[in-house]
Design an enzyme around this catalytic site. Structure first.
Site, PDB file in Angstrom:
ATOM      1  N   ARG A 171       0.818  -1.215   0.000  1.00  0.00           N
ATOM      2  CA  ARG A 171       0.000   0.000   0.000  1.00  0.00           C
ATOM      3  C   ARG A 171       0.849   1.262   0.000  1.00  0.00           C
ATOM      4  NH1 ARG A 171      -4.237  -1.128   4.789  1.00  0.00           N
ATOM      5  NH2 ARG A 171      -2.664  -2.672   5.306  1.00  0.00           N
ATOM      6  N   LYS A 193      -1.294 -18.392   6.997  1.00  0.00           N
ATOM      7  CA  LYS A 193      -2.207 -18.576   8.104  1.00  0.00           C
ATOM      8  C   LYS A 193      -2.386 -17.246   8.824  1.00  0.00           C
ATOM      9  CE  LYS A 193      -0.831 -19.919  12.317  1.00  0.00           C
ATOM     10  NZ  LYS A 193      -0.116 -18.919  13.125  1.00  0.00           N
ATOM     11  N   GLU A 209       7.029 -22.163  23.707  1.00  0.00           N
ATOM     12  CA  GLU A 209       7.818 -20.992  23.297  1.00  0.00           C
ATOM     13  C   GLU A 209       8.166 -20.178  24.534  1.00  0.00           C
ATOM     14  OE1 GLU A 209       6.587 -19.177  19.328  1.00  0.00           O
ATOM     15  OE2 GLU A 209       4.693 -19.535  20.351  1.00  0.00           O
ATOM     16  N   HIS A 261      -0.470 -25.764  13.634  1.00  0.00           N
ATOM     17  CA  HIS A 261       0.797 -26.476  13.817  1.00  0.00           C
ATOM     18  C   HIS A 261       0.646 -27.805  14.586  1.00  0.00           C
ATOM     19  CE1 HIS A 261       2.188 -22.771  12.268  1.00  0.00           C
ATOM     20  NE2 HIS A 261       2.361 -22.126  13.392  1.00  0.00           N
ATOM     21  N   LYS A 271       2.954 -19.780  25.266  1.00  0.00           N
ATOM     22  CA  LYS A 271       3.993 -18.753  25.205  1.00  0.00           C
ATOM     23  C   LYS A 271       4.463 -18.494  26.634  1.00  0.00           C
ATOM     24  CE  LYS A 271       2.714 -16.352  20.975  1.00  0.00           C
ATOM     25  NZ  LYS A 271       3.669 -17.003  20.072  1.00  0.00           N
TER      26      LYS A 271
HETATM   27  C1  BG6 Z   1       3.406 -18.754  14.185  1.00  0.00           C
HETATM   28  C2  BG6 Z   1       2.620 -18.143  15.297  1.00  0.00           C
HETATM   29  O1  BG6 Z   1       2.565 -19.425  13.291  1.00  0.00           O
HETATM   30  O2  BG6 Z   1       4.347 -19.677  14.714  1.00  0.00           O
HETATM   31  C3  BG6 Z   1       3.536 -17.497  16.324  1.00  0.00           C
HETATM   32  O3  BG6 Z   1       1.733 -17.171  14.774  1.00  0.00           O
HETATM   33  C4  BG6 Z   1       4.585 -18.472  16.794  1.00  0.00           C
HETATM   34  O4  BG6 Z   1       2.799 -17.009  17.445  1.00  0.00           O
HETATM   35  C5  BG6 Z   1       5.295 -19.098  15.593  1.00  0.00           C
HETATM   36  O5  BG6 Z   1       5.510 -17.756  17.604  1.00  0.00           O
HETATM   37  C6  BG6 Z   1       6.227 -20.199  16.044  1.00  0.00           C
HETATM   38  O6  BG6 Z   1       6.984 -20.625  14.935  1.00  0.00           O
HETATM   39  P1  BG6 Z   1       8.404 -21.271  15.126  1.00  0.00           P
HETATM   40  O7  BG6 Z   1       8.816 -21.678  13.749  1.00  0.00           O
HETATM   41  O8  BG6 Z   1       9.282 -20.238  15.751  1.00  0.00           O
HETATM   42  O9  BG6 Z   1       8.212 -22.438  16.068  1.00  0.00           O
END
Ligand code: BG6
Length: 481
Positions: free
Chosen positions: A46, A149, A217, A241, A327
């Site tokens: 944009r 996604k 995470e 995932h 998280k």
């Molecule tokens: C993303 C999520 O799809 O995957 C994030 O939106 C997440 O919140 C991330 O942190 C984790 O991906 P990876 O590859 O770091 O495990």
């Protein structure tokens, strides 16, 4: 390589994903000679950018996120593929300009990949606007759309997005991304299961006691509250995932390693999932989440979830699959732990821990990618056993090979027309059918399990441990150092 020009139009090129992942992944494929020739990359956004602004942006992105593979000579060639086109995503009247820009590159005879790396509320607009100008029509080269996604906010919106997509593109032109499928170790689940003979005979309810998928995470919500507080862990991680990892583990052997055969089997697993009981779910929020910038002070968005899920088919009936993700947890780790049953009869003394541990196969998705097999071994000079690990570490087993970023693989597959590692329309809807009732069941329902708080740096709320203890199971973690 084809001599038809290939144009990759990245919608949302000014955004974070393009900067951190897409541009570096394209560059890496380009310098490895894996991208088609001639290649044109058109950044679409944009902002009032010029080609030069995009080139600067890409340069910075490579310096920051592809430093180890960056070199001036390759950059000089790569920069020549780049140009910018301005579009206001929801406004159809701005698309003829984009069409002209793309046509000018190739007179409309190119192969074209439209990569939608934009806020999901614009997916439908972009697709319809491309459709209105006939930009999905394959009258010469192919036309494909890669869609990031989240695909939908729930089942209903995913269905409506699928309808919009299918009104413009055929399913075979659509590549819905889940970047976990691009991770080498996730792909290796298929190789491990179906390129070996030793696992398949024991891969079932007769030998396996339970399966655990942990995606933890350490990061908190960071600067993404605007998106995350509306989504939460179920939409952000579990719907995609975790359910993808589960389908790779639980699927039947496909008849071929191709997109249809593979995805047919994955869909069957998701469709065989029994409705999850609310009492088999745990939701949590890390301490301090509500104080993060952009989070509502009374937010009920879960940053952690754990659940017990069953797959009602002959292979898995009544074997629990435990999924958890959060998280603000103690360690970043993604792992699948397949816990086997105890020996039917014991002739030895108990182990050091006072129990016959069960064998466990651990698939270490990240970090420290590998596979561990926990077995019982006799402690030398004693008459008891101890659990020890047989370990495969990618860094030792594949010394000469790099572990490419997931986006590198996925971009290449989309360019090459291999949809095996992308999510099909019916698959995404089947995944929403599993998580939707849980999210809805949690909302404003006094009978639902309460929101639990947990300390940052922990493994989540204690209720997640209790969920397993009911079945005399415990969360097992391998793959940690
Ligand atoms: C993303 C999520 O799809 O995957 C994030 O939106 C997440 O919140 C991330 O942190 C984790 O991906 P990876 O590859 O770091 O495990």
């Amino acid at each position: 390589m084809s001599d038809r020009p290939t144009v990759i139009a990245i919608f949302g090129v000014t955004g974070d994903l393009a900067r951190r992942k897409l541009i570096p992944a394209l560059y890496s494929n380009f310098i490895k000679g894996r991208t088609p020739e001639p290649l044109r990359i058109v950044g679409v956004g944009r902002r009032d950018w010029s080609d030069a602004t995009l080139i600067d942006h890409a340069h910075q992105s490579l310096k920051n996120y592809a430093a180890p593979i960056y070199d001036e000579r390759s950059w000089d060639r790569f920069r020549q593929t780049l140009s910018y086109s301005k579009v206001n995503l929801p406004q159809p009247e701005t698309y003829p300009n984009l069409k002209d820009d793309l046509d000018a590159l190739d007179k409309g005879y190119s192969n074209r990949l439209y990569y939608l790396s934009i806020a999901p509320e614009f997916y439908q607009d972009v697709i319809c606007n491309l459709g209105a100008l006939g930009m999905a029509r394959e009258n010469g080269g192919w036309r494909r759309a890669v869609i990031e996604k989240p695909f939908g906010y729930n089942l209903e919106t995913a269905q409506s997005l699928n309808r919009a997509v299918h009104s413009v593109f055929n399913e075979s032109q659509v590549y819905r991304i889940d970047h976990y499928l691009g991770k080498e170790t996730a792909q290796n689940i298929l190789f491990m299961r179906f390129a070996n003979t030793i696992f398949e005979p024991i891969w079932n309810r007769s030998h396996i006691s339970n399966v655990q998928v942990t995606v933890a995470e350490t990061v908190d919500v960071g600067t993404r509250a605007g998106y995350y507080d509306r989504s939460g862990v179920m939409r952000d991680m579990v719907q995609n995932h975790l359910l993808q990892l589960l389908s790779l583990i639980a699927m039947e052997p496909p008849s071929a390693f191709d997109a249809d055969a593979l995805r047919n089997e994955k869909v069957k697993v998701l469709q065989a999932a029994r409705a999850v009981k609310l009492e088999d779910t745990v939701r949590g929020q890390y301490d301090g989440y509500r104080r993060a910038e952009g989070v509502a002070p009374d937010s009920t968005t879960p940053t952690f979830a754990a659940l017990k899920l069953f797959i009602d088919n002959w292979r898995w009936k009544d074997i629990p699959f435990y999924l958890r993700s959060g998280k603000g947890m103690r360690q970043k780790t993604t792992q699948v732990n397949i816990q086997f049953k105890r020996p039917p009869n014991s002739i030895f003394e108990l182990t050091e821990s006072g129990d016959y541990s069960r064998n466990m196969l651990s698939i270490c998705i990240q970090p420290d990618e590998g596979i561990h097999l926990t077995i019982e071994a006799k402690i030398p000079d004693q008459q008891i056993a101890k659990s020890v690990d047989m370990e495969l570490h990618y860094e030792n087993a594949f010394v000469a090979e790099d572990l490419p970023d997931a986006y590198e693989r996925l971009l290449l597959d989309a360019i090459n027309g291999d949809a095996a590692l992308f999510i099909r329309g019916d698959e995404i809807e089947s995944a929403w059918k599993i998580v939707d009732p849980i999210i809805e069941g949690w909302a404003g329902n006094p009978a639902a399990p309460p929101m639990r708080s947990y300390h940052q740096g922990s493994w989540g709320p204690a209720a997640a441990d209790e969920l397993l203890e009911r079945e005399e199971h415990i969360w097992r973690l391998s793959c940690l150092h």
